[in-house]
Design an enzyme around this catalytic site. Structure first.
Site, mmCIF file in Angstrom:
data_model
loop_
_atom_site.group_PDB
_atom_site.id
_atom_site.type_symbol
_atom_site.label_atom_id
_atom_site.label_comp_id
_atom_site.label_asym_id
_atom_site.label_seq_id
_atom_site.Cartn_x
_atom_site.Cartn_y
_atom_site.Cartn_z
ATOM 1 C CG ASP A 35 -2.039 0.985 1.149
ATOM 2 O OD1 ASP A 35 -1.754 2.205 1.110
ATOM 3 O OD2 ASP A 35 -3.197 0.556 1.129
ATOM 4 C CG HIS A 105 -8.626 -3.437 -2.182
ATOM 5 N ND1 HIS A 105 -9.703 -2.811 -2.789
ATOM 6 C CD2 HIS A 105 -8.215 -2.606 -1.203
ATOM 7 C CE1 HIS A 105 -9.920 -1.646 -2.190
ATOM 8 N NE2 HIS A 105 -9.035 -1.497 -1.220
#
Length: 125
Positions: A35, A105
């Site tokens: 991320d 996700h």
């Protein structure tokens, strides 16, 4: 897929290699990358290569692929060295939950003591 025919998502562009990402793991069904705004020492996103809007849609349409996403989350935890100490897997579903990219996700979080999530409870610190 409810978004079939819609413009490509950010994640589809990452999977295609059009946008650079720090890839942690990939196989024929899933793709895992760090991320860009980590919320823990380890914060990796796991996405199915095939787009579904959210985890509910994925579970209904292809439970086998959902299982693969979760197996990839476990593989990521092993790769990152957090499978023994513990990790969290989070799916945000739609805007009120904080989903900003509408391609399902899983967030794999760990590598440190994680706090609680959701609204804080009164009197709990």
């Amino acid at each position: 897929m409810s978004d079939a025919g819609a413009a490509e998502t950010l994640f589809e562009r990452i999977i295609a290699g059009e946008i650079p990402a720090d890839v942690v793991y990939q196989d024929d069904a899933t793709f895992a990358f760090r991320d860009i705004n980590p919320q823990a020492r380890v914060h990796v996103l796991v996405v199915p290569r095939k787009r579904y809007r959210n985890v509910g849609e994925l579970a209904e349409a292809d439970p086998g692929l959902l299982s693969r996403v979760l197996l990839t989350a476990r593989k990521v935890a092993e790769i990152e060295g957090i499978s023994v100490s513990g990790y969290r897997v989070v799916f945000n579903t739609d805007a009120d939950a904080g989903q900003t990219v509408f391609h399902v996700h899983a967030h794999v979080l760990g590598g440190e003591q994680l706090g609680m999530f959701g609204k804080p409870q009164a009197g709990v610190h």
